[in-house]
Design a protein around this motif. Sequence first.
Motif, mmCIF file in Angstrom:
data_model
loop_
_atom_site.group_PDB
_atom_site.id
_atom_site.type_symbol
_atom_site.label_atom_id
_atom_site.label_comp_id
_atom_site.label_asym_id
_atom_site.label_seq_id
_atom_site.Cartn_x
_atom_site.Cartn_y
_atom_site.Cartn_z
ATOM 1 N N LEU A 1 -10.050 -24.087 -5.552
ATOM 2 C CA LEU A 1 -9.220 -24.978 -4.745
ATOM 3 C C LEU A 1 -8.390 -25.921 -5.621
ATOM 4 N N ALA A 2 -8.095 -25.445 -6.827
ATOM 5 C CA ALA A 2 -7.405 -26.307 -7.785
ATOM 6 C C ALA A 2 -6.017 -26.725 -7.288
ATOM 7 N N PHE A 3 -5.512 -26.004 -6.296
ATOM 8 C CA PHE A 3 -4.172 -26.332 -5.791
ATOM 9 C C PHE A 3 -4.176 -27.538 -4.855
ATOM 10 N N LEU A 4 -5.355 -28.018 -4.479
ATOM 11 C CA LEU A 4 -5.409 -29.155 -3.549
ATOM 12 C C LEU A 4 -4.922 -30.431 -4.231
ATOM 13 N N ASP A 5 -4.060 -31.171 -3.533
ATOM 14 C CA ASP A 5 -3.649 -32.474 -4.065
ATOM 15 C C ASP A 5 -4.590 -33.567 -3.581
ATOM 16 N N GLY A 6 -5.179 -33.297 -2.428
ATOM 17 C CA GLY A 6 -6.084 -34.294 -1.884
ATOM 18 C C GLY A 6 -6.960 -33.694 -0.832
ATOM 19 N N VAL A 7 -7.906 -34.501 -0.375
ATOM 20 C CA VAL A 7 -8.821 -34.009 0.629
ATOM 21 C C VAL A 7 -9.171 -35.152 1.570
#
Lengths: 395, 414
Positions: A95-101
């Motif tokens: 999930l390295a493409f996530l900028d935030g959660v």
Amino acid sequence: MIPYEETKLMKQIEECHQILKDPNGYVKRFKAESGRKVVGTFCSYAPEEIILAAGAHPFRLFGSGEKIRLAEAHLQSYCCSLVRGALEDVLDGRLAFLDGVVFPHTCDSIQRLSDIWRLNVPDCFHLDVVLPVKLDTDGARQYMIDLLKRFRVELGEKLGVRISDDDLRDAIRIGNRIRAALMRIYHLKGERPEILDGSDLYALTRAAMIMDRTMVASLLEEVAEELEKKSAGQSVAGSAQKGTAISVPAPKRIVLSGGVCNQPDIYTIIEEAGGAVVGDDLCTGSRYFSGLIDENTDPVTAIADRYLARVVCPAKHRGLTDRADHLVRLTREKQAQGVIFFLLKFCDPHAFDYPYLNEALDRAGVPTMLLEVEDRLPADGQLRTRFEAFVEMIQ
Amino acid sequence: MAEKDEAKEKRKIKTVAKMKEIMTAYYIDAKTAVQTGKKVAWITSGGPVEPLIAMDVIPVYPENHGAMVGASKMGADLCEKAEAMGYSSDLCSYARADIACAPVNGGPIGGLPRPDMLVCCNNICGTVLKWYEVQARFFKVPLFILDTPVCHTGYSEEAKRYVKGQIGEYIAFLEKVCGKRFDYDRIKEVGKLSVQGQRLWQEILDTAMNRPAPISAFDAFFHLALIVTLRGTGQTVDYYKMLLAEMQERVAEGIGAVPSEKYRLLWDNLPVWYRTKWLSEKFASHDACLVADTYTSAWCGALRYVDENDFLGSMAECHARIYLNIGVDEMAMQVMEMADKYDVDGIVMHSNRSCKPYSFGQYDIQRIIREQKGLPTLMIEADMVDERSFSEGQIETRIDAFIEVLKGKNQAMG
Ligand code: SF4
Ligand code: SF4
Ligand code: SF4
């Protein structure tokens, strides 16, 4: 010859199936092409409209079902596969493409996942939305509104944007289009179960949590339209052919109830056993899209009000029999002949509700079956036999 | 080596008898409430009990009952009954045991007295919400929920307003169910006694800072019952004064909870109720004393937020910010503070299948403690009430191995 519409319909559904095979791949490509930030979310109470309004892309995380290795060091084995799976995915770099959660507060397991994520996942902003658990008091409503206002500001800060009311209204309109289209599709599926395979319905609903929302809104609207045409055409054809058609026994009408169901095969196995899912009470189903947001009032208040009024999840409280009342009503409305409970192992909120829901259905004369799944479906043959026995039994 | 009877006798805590007396009287009082015309409320362990006391309502704690079920080894049987009712075996065993007891008046004391109302505060977990919903449907009585948003990284202004507002709702709820006005003078008294009780409890736990510790966590598990169930009464204050005096005496005389205390350990999570004796003897046989724990100290942890002169006003924050309702990192900090305060050599963590909010995050707490304090940790997998989840052989081996680690460390230090 297959009519033109049918081909188009099949193409759109196929697109959703493809995306579902590799949601992360889709989102990565989408991010690269659009330059949009991607924000992971965990639950149907995540305020997607606010994320959309901030110009970011909300992406619902489910856990890809890979073997648990890294998450073992953070979560015991008695934690649900959704929470362990999502942690495994992020720790393993998928999930390295996530900028935030964004973590809406729901159950105890998600509550701790939020902490563990915050402590172990760098380079990804983290926001908690600690929603009220009670949804039926004025104080809770006010808190929900206050909290979403805070979230709007915090998210804007993280993304470096100012979220205007107009942005929010646009996002609400898109969300409403998606919801309205899904409602139409579900309605048709309930009316004429044979019009659409269950696994297709599942793919369409799940795609709405993954794809670019503007695109998926149009796609779903088109699908709804095509299906409506198909349905109308078939009724005409059906009445013309009356008496001559080979009679296929109508499938037994089934409602699925539970939390998150990420097992598309289940729909197919039910169909092969002679049943059809005509409605659901799932987070990957109707809980996701039920209830539109009022487009004509203060947008944040309107978002809050939808959550307060929407079909409730067992991790929230709105009266003592709200869910049972809803489920019984739903089975009547959909003329369902049976209910299959689909529960994830170690999921406390749903496991606590099961006995009383079951009892309420029993009183209403609706047969039920319980399927508890840890991370994958039980061996194919076994499940088939159970479903067949259930379908045979129900009237 | 068997210890001489005389020495053993000397180490027994004398007030235990008094405590048993108080608890028996309390349960008789609660069970005869119908005859005496008093109202009974079931309340969660982290719930706001003081307003009940001020309204002359008898508070009853299903969790304390759950502990009694566990201690009397009736847990597995009752849990199985709950499972037959459709409740998954993965649910909290307090809840399972209680739900199974209710329809048949089962358990060690023949069931709890029927509630007139239920008061649920979700500051400890989401389980209690579901559990109290089940019981509210079963008994058909009103349910009040004090909703305390979890403080992952702090207590937001929004949450503060929300919880404060609910204190007013709570009082209105009580006035309605009890059919009388709330007594604002009385709550001041009760509040003072509650704070006094919590302070005394803290002082009692703090005597374990001495070497040898006069009291162990196993003792604390037992004496805890009053601060949970009768917080806000004079009786609790009087009893804890007695217990504190006895502990101070033991300190003066150098009497330890464990005959020759060598290792000092900190316990995390709920007790294993059906095995407290076995565990306490097991650790004692290695000269290890559990001198502190995160569980019993939770009932005085809110002292830092309390305002004695505005008890009602500060009540909201006290309930929202308890040990379990905070982030894992803040929990780790508090464990480390305790480790320093009680000067421990290691941590024993009970990974408790029943309690997800207490157990998930333990691995990270373990890691943080190792990195920041270099303290070794023992992880025991079990369940507080359901003895089917206890594997004696495995746990014994792990305890033995852990003590070897401690020994090794001691020797290395010369
Ligand atoms: S079941 Fe409840 S907590 Fe779980 S995803 Fe759905 S809404 Fe969220
Ligand atoms: S609601 Fe259930 S399935 Fe969803 S995260 Fe919580 S425990 Fe897991
Ligand atoms: S043991 Fe844990 S889950 Fe059970 S009631 Fe207590 S805090 Fe809640």
